[in-house]
Scaffold this motif. Structure first.
Motif, PDB file in Angstrom:
ATOM      1  N   SER A  13      19.268   9.835  24.269  1.00  0.00           N
ATOM      2  CA  SER A  13      18.005   9.826  23.224  1.00  0.00           C
ATOM      3  C   SER A  13      17.859   8.215  23.378  1.00  0.00           C
ATOM      4  O   SER A  13      18.674   7.246  23.573  1.00  0.00           O
ATOM      5  N   ALA A  16      17.346   4.216  17.697  1.00  0.00           N
ATOM      6  CA  ALA A  16      16.771   4.316  16.366  1.00  0.00           C
ATOM      7  C   ALA A  16      15.616   3.559  16.415  1.00  0.00           C
ATOM      8  O   ALA A  16      15.503   2.485  16.596  1.00  0.00           O
ATOM      9  N   GLU A  52      18.170   8.416  15.147  1.00  0.00           N
ATOM     10  CA  GLU A  52      18.406   7.870  13.967  1.00  0.00           C
ATOM     11  C   GLU A  52      19.307   8.933  13.271  1.00  0.00           C
ATOM     12  O   GLU A  52      19.914   9.994  13.515  1.00  0.00           O
ATOM     13  N   ASN A 207      26.029   9.446  17.232  1.00  0.00           N
ATOM     14  CA  ASN A 207      24.724   8.885  17.166  1.00  0.00           C
ATOM     15  C   ASN A 207      24.644   7.839  18.465  1.00  0.00           C
ATOM     16  O   ASN A 207      23.684   7.831  19.111  1.00  0.00           O
ATOM     17  N   SER A 212      20.578  12.506  17.391  1.00  0.00           N
ATOM     18  CA  SER A 212      19.826  12.323  16.194  1.00  0.00           C
ATOM     19  C   SER A 212      20.592  12.997  15.100  1.00  0.00           C
ATOM     20  O   SER A 212      21.006  14.324  15.436  1.00  0.00           O
TER      21      SER A 212
END
Length: 260
Positions: A13, A16, A52, A207, A212
């Motif tokens: 991912s 953030a 996030e 995370n 997320s």
């Protein structure tokens, strides 16, 4: 600022970010939902960007659990949109099990593990939507690395675990679906303070590994301390939003939810 684990990441991912240049992972718009004739959520808006941790705080009855249950398809939305990775879950009428396949998993309030199944059987059920045995085996090893006690207890019935161990199992079971977005409902509820610290260390580690997180949490201080952003819900409406740090220092939040 991690739990110190070295397991290989779950899904990749982006860091953030909440800039206009970054497409939201989850976008909730004008959402209304409830039970019977009663509406619990009223034109709810919230967004989660890739990478996030987003916290939802509020008093009992504010609609926090209903929000997560509607996003995951357990409660049907009455109006509004739930966009996950660009797909409108409401307009497409995507059922809950297919929402899991899209990459959204939910660890519900009260853990709701299967007490008469073993730890390993609970984890296997978390992967019921998957058809990649090698990947499932790899993710099983990852959750055992995150939660070593589950490896030790894997042949024990889930109902015989302590409250903290059951919460670890609930999170691990959700992770076995290999989600991009993990919904966590009250992960610290009823746990001893040292176990709460451990659970939040794992949330930060997940995370860091690329998951997320949308987090509902009664412990507002702990939630906002770890969240990139947060929303305050009152009677099914968002009344305040900001970064975790901003909300921690907001006098309205401090008075209402931090006991100051």
């Amino acid at each position: 600022m991690t739990a110190g684990h070295s397991a290989a990441p779950f899904p990749a991912s982006a860091p953030a970010a909440s800039s206009a240049a970054t497409a939201p992972l989850l976008q909730v718009e004008d959402l209304e939902a409830g039970y019977g004739p009663i509406n619990v959520l009223h034109r709810l808006h919230l967004t989660v960007y890739p990478g996030e941790i987003v916290a939802i705080i509020g008093a009992n009855g504010a609609g926090k659990t209903t929000t997560l249950m509607t996003i995951s398809g357990i409660v049907k939305a009455r109006t509004g949109r739930i966009l996950f990775q660009g797909r409108d879950l409401v307009a497409e009428k995507i059922p809950a099990h297919d929402i899991v396949r899209l990459g959204l998993a939910h660890a519900p309030e009260g853990r709701k593990i299967f007490p008469r199944l073993t730890v390993r059987e609970n984890l296997d059920l978390g992967a019921f939507t998957r058809r990649d045995p090698q990947g499932v085996a790899e993710d099983l090893e990852k959750v055992f690395t995150l939660f070593p006690i589950l490896r030790q207890r894997q042949h024990q019935l889930g109902g015989l675990l302590s409250g903290g161990e059951q919460q670890m199992l609930a999170i691990a079971r959700a992770l076995m679906a290999r989600p991009r977005l993990l919904l966590l409902d009250e992960p610290s509820l009823g746990l001893a303070p040292q176990v709460v610290v451990q659970i939040f260390q794992v949330i930060r580690e997940l995370n860091r590994q690329g998951v997320s997180v949308l987090l509902v949490e009664q412990n507002a201080r702990m939630a906002l301390k770890h969240a990139h952003r947060g929303y305050v819900l009152e009677t099914g409406r968002v009344t305040l939003t900001g970064t975790g740090e901003e909300l921690l220092h907001d006098p309205r939040v401090r008075a209402a939810y931090l006991g100051e």
